[in-house]
Design a protein around this motif. Sequence first.
Motif, PDB file in Angstrom:
ATOM      1  N   PHE A  75      13.372 -45.118 -51.782  1.00  0.00           N
ATOM      2  CA  PHE A  75      12.071 -44.455 -51.958  1.00  0.00           C
ATOM      3  C   PHE A  75      12.087 -43.089 -51.279  1.00  0.00           C
ATOM      4  O   PHE A  75      11.606 -42.095 -51.839  1.00  0.00           O
ATOM      5  N   GLN A  76      12.661 -43.026 -50.068  1.00  0.00           N
ATOM      6  CA  GLN A  76      12.642 -41.755 -49.325  1.00  0.00           C
ATOM      7  C   GLN A  76      13.521 -40.696 -49.993  1.00  0.00           C
ATOM      8  O   GLN A  76      13.201 -39.511 -49.954  1.00  0.00           O
ATOM      9  N   ILE A  77      14.623 -41.125 -50.612  1.00  0.00           N
ATOM     10  CA  ILE A  77      15.456 -40.166 -51.349  1.00  0.00           C
ATOM     11  C   ILE A  77      14.671 -39.608 -52.544  1.00  0.00           C
ATOM     12  O   ILE A  77      14.653 -38.398 -52.790  1.00  0.00           O
TER      13      ILE A  77
ATOM     14  N   PHE B  73       4.465 -37.401 -45.365  1.00  0.00           N
ATOM     15  CA  PHE B  73       5.641 -36.681 -45.875  1.00  0.00           C
ATOM     16  C   PHE B  73       5.436 -35.174 -45.666  1.00  0.00           C
ATOM     17  O   PHE B  73       4.540 -34.588 -46.280  1.00  0.00           O
TER      18      PHE B  73
ATOM     19  N   GLU C 172      11.451 -39.519 -52.906  1.00  0.00           N
ATOM     20  CA  GLU C 172      10.344 -38.723 -52.377  1.00  0.00           C
ATOM     21  C   GLU C 172      10.836 -37.328 -51.976  1.00  0.00           C
ATOM     22  O   GLU C 172      10.212 -36.315 -52.289  1.00  0.00           O
ATOM     23  N   TYR C 173      12.003 -37.317 -51.300  1.00  0.00           N
ATOM     24  CA  TYR C 173      12.597 -36.049 -50.872  1.00  0.00           C
ATOM     25  C   TYR C 173      12.881 -35.151 -52.086  1.00  0.00           C
ATOM     26  O   TYR C 173      12.507 -33.981 -52.117  1.00  0.00           O
TER      27      TYR C 173
ATOM     28  N   THR D 231       7.021 -40.061 -42.026  1.00  0.00           N
ATOM     29  CA  THR D 231       8.212 -40.851 -42.369  1.00  0.00           C
ATOM     30  C   THR D 231       9.292 -40.057 -43.101  1.00  0.00           C
ATOM     31  O   THR D 231      10.399 -40.543 -43.293  1.00  0.00           O
ATOM     32  N   ASN D 232       8.979 -38.840 -43.534  1.00  0.00           N
ATOM     33  CA  ASN D 232       9.975 -38.098 -44.311  1.00  0.00           C
ATOM     34  C   ASN D 232       9.664 -36.601 -44.244  1.00  0.00           C
ATOM     35  O   ASN D 232       8.515 -36.213 -43.995  1.00  0.00           O
ATOM     36  N   MET D 233      10.675 -35.796 -44.483  1.00  0.00           N
ATOM     37  CA  MET D 233      10.480 -34.335 -44.397  1.00  0.00           C
ATOM     38  C   MET D 233      11.474 -33.646 -45.335  1.00  0.00           C
ATOM     39  O   MET D 233      12.649 -34.018 -45.374  1.00  0.00           O
ATOM     40  N   THR D 234      11.030 -32.655 -46.073  1.00  0.00           N
ATOM     41  CA  THR D 234      11.967 -31.894 -46.920  1.00  0.00           C
ATOM     42  C   THR D 234      12.685 -30.836 -46.076  1.00  0.00           C
ATOM     43  O   THR D 234      12.207 -30.460 -44.998  1.00  0.00           O
TER      44      THR D 234
ATOM     45  N   SER E 180      12.754 -27.850 -47.082  1.00  0.00           N
ATOM     46  CA  SER E 180      11.863 -26.685 -47.199  1.00  0.00           C
ATOM     47  C   SER E 180      10.915 -26.621 -46.008  1.00  0.00           C
ATOM     48  O   SER E 180      10.724 -25.565 -45.403  1.00  0.00           O
TER      49      SER E 180
ATOM     50  N   GLY F 281       9.747 -33.993 -53.745  1.00  0.00           N
ATOM     51  CA  GLY F 281       9.091 -33.012 -52.868  1.00  0.00           C
ATOM     52  C   GLY F 281       9.720 -31.633 -53.009  1.00  0.00           C
ATOM     53  O   GLY F 281       9.019 -30.616 -53.138  1.00  0.00           O
ATOM     54  N   GLU F 282      11.058 -31.590 -53.007  1.00  0.00           N
ATOM     55  CA  GLU F 282      11.748 -30.291 -53.091  1.00  0.00           C
ATOM     56  C   GLU F 282      11.492 -29.611 -54.448  1.00  0.00           C
ATOM     57  O   GLU F 282      11.251 -28.403 -54.510  1.00  0.00           O
TER      58      GLU F 282
ATOM     59  N   SER G 284       6.221 -31.936 -46.621  1.00  0.00           N
ATOM     60  CA  SER G 284       6.907 -31.511 -47.841  1.00  0.00           C
ATOM     61  C   SER G 284       6.830 -30.007 -48.096  1.00  0.00           C
ATOM     62  O   SER G 284       7.828 -29.362 -48.413  1.00  0.00           O
TER      63      SER G 284
ATOM     64  N   LEU H 160      14.949 -41.442 -38.701  1.00  0.00           N
ATOM     65  CA  LEU H 160      15.188 -40.525 -39.827  1.00  0.00           C
ATOM     66  C   LEU H 160      14.678 -39.111 -39.503  1.00  0.00           C
ATOM     67  O   LEU H 160      15.352 -38.112 -39.750  1.00  0.00           O
TER      68      LEU H 160
END
Lengths: 102, 192
Positions: B12-14, A8, B16-17, A41-44, A46, B20-21, A10, A75
């Motif tokens: 889960f990804q929502i 992630f 996590e996002y 798998t995911n990125m903010t 920010s 994270g923010e 983040s 994604l």
Amino acid sequence: MAKRFGHFLSCGEDGAKLRFCEIEPAIQEGKMVILNMKGVTNMTDSFANACFTSLFVHLNNELEGKIVFKECTPLLQSCLRDALSRANLLLEDKRSDLASSR
Amino acid sequence: MVGDQNRELELFQILEYALGEIINNCCQHSYGSGFVSAQYYPRDGFVRLAIADNGIGIRESFRQSGSPHFHDKLSDRDFLEIAIEPEISSKNHIRGPYGDPVNAGVGLSIVEYLIANTYGYFFLSSGHSWVFRDGEKDREYGNFGDLSFPGVTCSLAFRRGEAYAKYCLIQEARKELGLISQKPNKQPNIFQ
């Protein structure tokens, strides 16, 4: 990227450091930067803004031959496309500011 | 089965996002320690996340960083409102080596949008004031009276059933908040 930052992406400060200390200097030396996103798998926003949007703006969205992303999930591709779109918007704003100041 | 797993993954990804923010904000602005808690309530289907820190708070963060948005006359409530606005952060006046802002100030705005559009609850407090939003209804603001909490507390309640398979809401939020172009634009090929 996953080995370095985990699955992630983040932290915005990590993104800014990666951009300023590694990606940007390599591009300035004329190197092509390849970022392997396998396992990410995911990125903010920010991280995306601090690392990629601001980089794309600085490069005027002329990225071919400078940076490539490998093994992105759909994604992550959509996050990076949005970063490009945001860079386009910021560049348009910059151009219109410049035009109105003339 | 696979479809269910994908929907579960997007939920889960929502989460996590969002987490994270908010944690990013805490690390970047609070100058304190942060605390996170999470609970799932199967009966009403809520996933509740809470992030609190004992740092300097939102108003003080704007003051200490020399933000152009800071004015002495503005209250904690005003700064809650300012902090949720897209593209406003206590630090987006601070420029990187190439003259561009290093903080875009969009995390909180996107998280609030996600909560509103999945009919959850959003709560943010700092100093003497709080803001609460129930789904798509208007924000409510209030004061703790004589009490105050100097850091920041953010509580997010997602309805599991609504946030299922909704990662696309993050992209929708970027469009709705004017962070990306509404129209498709020509993009260089950056994928291999």
